[in-house]
Design a protein around this motif. Sequence first.
Motif, PDB file in Angstrom:
ATOM      1  N   THR A 193     -45.474  22.241-116.070  1.00 44.02           N
ATOM      2  CA  THR A 193     -44.934  21.448-116.769  1.00 44.02           C
ATOM      3  C   THR A 193     -44.661  20.131-116.243  1.00 44.02           C
ATOM      4  O   THR A 193     -43.264  19.914-116.214  1.00 44.02           O
ATOM      5  CB  THR A 193     -43.975  22.056-117.747  1.00 44.02           C
ATOM      6  N   PRO A 194     -45.459  19.315-115.512  1.00 44.84           N
ATOM      7  CA  PRO A 194     -45.025  18.072-114.874  1.00 44.84           C
ATOM      8  C   PRO A 194     -44.110  17.074-115.618  1.00 44.84           C
ATOM      9  O   PRO A 194     -43.425  16.478-115.023  1.00 44.84           O
ATOM     10  CB  PRO A 194     -46.195  17.565-114.286  1.00 44.84           C
ATOM     11  N   ASN A 217     -43.336  22.747-108.295  1.00 46.44           N
ATOM     12  CA  ASN A 217     -43.865  24.200-108.343  1.00 46.44           C
ATOM     13  C   ASN A 217     -44.364  24.540-109.668  1.00 46.44           C
ATOM     14  O   ASN A 217     -44.302  23.926-110.879  1.00 46.44           O
ATOM     15  CB  ASN A 217     -42.448  25.153-108.181  1.00 46.44           C
ATOM     16  N   LEU A 220     -38.948  21.911-106.033  1.00 45.07           N
ATOM     17  CA  LEU A 220     -38.963  22.547-107.301  1.00 45.07           C
ATOM     18  C   LEU A 220     -39.692  22.181-108.416  1.00 45.07           C
ATOM     19  O   LEU A 220     -40.255  22.634-109.311  1.00 45.07           O
ATOM     20  CB  LEU A 220     -37.371  22.747-107.513  1.00 45.07           C
ATOM     21  N   ALA A 221     -39.470  20.616-108.489  1.00 44.05           N
ATOM     22  CA  ALA A 221     -40.202  19.884-109.432  1.00 44.05           C
ATOM     23  C   ALA A 221     -41.835  20.002-109.407  1.00 44.05           C
ATOM     24  O   ALA A 221     -42.262  20.108-110.554  1.00 44.05           O
ATOM     25  CB  ALA A 221     -39.628  18.402-109.359  1.00 44.05           C
ATOM     26  N   GLU A 254     -46.265  13.340-111.618  1.00 42.91           N
ATOM     27  CA  GLU A 254     -44.956  13.140-111.340  1.00 42.91           C
ATOM     28  C   GLU A 254     -44.598  11.979-110.424  1.00 42.91           C
ATOM     29  O   GLU A 254     -43.866  11.103-110.715  1.00 42.91           O
ATOM     30  CB  GLU A 254     -44.325  14.314-110.966  1.00 42.91           C
ATOM     31  N   THR A 256     -50.279  17.614-110.511  1.00 45.52           N
ATOM     32  CA  THR A 256     -48.819  17.872-110.662  1.00 45.52           C
ATOM     33  C   THR A 256     -48.081  16.831-109.882  1.00 45.52           C
ATOM     34  O   THR A 256     -47.330  16.041-110.519  1.00 45.52           O
ATOM     35  CB  THR A 256     -48.173  19.209-110.385  1.00 45.52           C
ATOM     36  N   THR A 311     -35.703  17.132-113.742  1.00 46.93           N
ATOM     37  CA  THR A 311     -35.467  17.714-112.490  1.00 46.93           C
ATOM     38  C   THR A 311     -35.528  16.266-111.590  1.00 46.93           C
ATOM     39  O   THR A 311     -34.732  16.120-110.718  1.00 46.93           O
ATOM     40  CB  THR A 311     -36.628  18.473-112.096  1.00 46.93           C
ATOM     41  N   SER A 364     -41.904  17.513-118.424  1.00 43.84           N
ATOM     42  CA  SER A 364     -40.449  18.051-118.261  1.00 43.84           C
ATOM     43  C   SER A 364     -39.892  17.959-117.050  1.00 43.84           C
ATOM     44  O   SER A 364     -38.533  17.642-116.849  1.00 43.84           O
ATOM     45  CB  SER A 364     -40.540  19.416-119.002  1.00 43.84           C
ATOM     46  N   SER A 365     -40.472  18.450-115.968  1.00 43.61           N
ATOM     47  CA  SER A 365     -39.991  18.203-114.837  1.00 43.61           C
ATOM     48  C   SER A 365     -39.511  16.840-114.342  1.00 43.61           C
ATOM     49  O   SER A 365     -38.514  16.628-113.749  1.00 43.61           O
ATOM     50  CB  SER A 365     -40.711  18.927-113.761  1.00 43.61           C
TER      51      SER A 365
END
Length: 454
Positions: free
Chosen positions: A23-24, A209, A206-207, A243, A239, A31, A26-27
């Motif tokens: 879910t890039p 992952n 974390l973002a 992002e 991803t 995040t 929402s990250s």
Amino acid sequence: MTQSLNRSLGPVGVLFLTLSVATPVSSLFATVPGMLHAAGTGAIWALALASLICVATAYVYAELSSCWPVAGGEYVFVARTLGPMAGFVMLGVNLFNNVLFPPILGLGLAAVLGAVAPGVPQVPLALAVVIASTLVALLEIRVNAVITGAFLLVELLAALAVLAAGLIAPERDFLPFLAAPMMPGAEGLAPATPASIGVAAAIGTLALNGFGVAVYFGEEMRHAPARIGGVILWAALLTIAIEGLPIAAVLIGAPDLRALLAMDDPFGFLVTHRLGRLAGQAVALGVAIALINAAIACILATARFFYGTARDRCWGAPCDALMGAIHPKLGSPWIATLVTGGLGALCCFVPLPLLLVASGLGLTAIYAGIALAAIAGRRSGATAGAPFRMPWFPLAPVVTLAASLYLMILNALDPGEGRLGLIVTAAQIALSIGYYALVVRPRGRWIVHLPVTS
């Protein structure tokens, strides 16, 4: 004997499911702002470091997954290379993280929808998301691949809106972000420090992952050993792009850079500022859809995880037989799916901050475990037959181990949530060792079973 899953997915279907869990978008909204708060424009360098870690870990996942494309995922890698107790510890840590993720997504959805429908009740919304996602996850896996793929398209449109908002009226050049990164200071912007960039890189890790989730669908993928490594690498690279490009765009297009770096929702602000209120609301809906999509895909993956643990006789009769059952028409592990959704629904009544604490530092432990598994597998020859072989071994697992150690040190230095996360993860490990020693081991040697791959 546990029934087999149907091999009906191609690489594109598995890629859709994997990106849905990662879910890039929402990250990006939930995040990444933490990266901007920590390092300012130094978030570009932080993302570059996080991307290196992401790619290195993706190579580790790719090699191990091509050797064992099994629904149990990481615990299978570790059990096959480091032994049954280490594998069961990985199983226990994964169990907590997998079960808690859908309710965390559901509870976080109310905050995202606040821009469109203020006052949405958090717990009822989270329950509705988890229950609806569970019902969707019961469907045949190819249907779910189509549904998550459609939702993923909406996510990408939200990311494109951010990209357009940043580039439609650029305020500054990109190169200064690399040559002289700046971060928020007491009196305006100050030069970003290596420490701040390092903290932001940890957040970026974390973002980014989620790419390793592909292995959970390995038993439903045609010719999985030869193809799954490529899917994992593509998921990692996409991803990073989804992002990374909006981060650069928002920094280029911010009308007031210092103010933007302090915002909780810099991406939503810029879309509203440049493209209008309706566009901002549409993007908020896109992020909400991304969270729902992630909940569906995560329940799909976790159900397969439980299916794998049932095949490996982790819970005893009759639980193993029930969770290993495959629906005769839908081809899904339907009882394992209902168990996953039921646990997620119960967790919706737990406050979100407590769920975040309960998840601990599971990702760090998982990364460290698979890195050690990759090294041990090469040394023992356990992974000698892997169709995908990572280049420049042992560089990738060493980078992953170093990143895991860095994350642990950062959390150990944080007297609040960081140390608590370490304690929680240590408790998960202790519980897993206790269950293995008192319940699993007395039954005889615990063996991780492998299905026939094709």
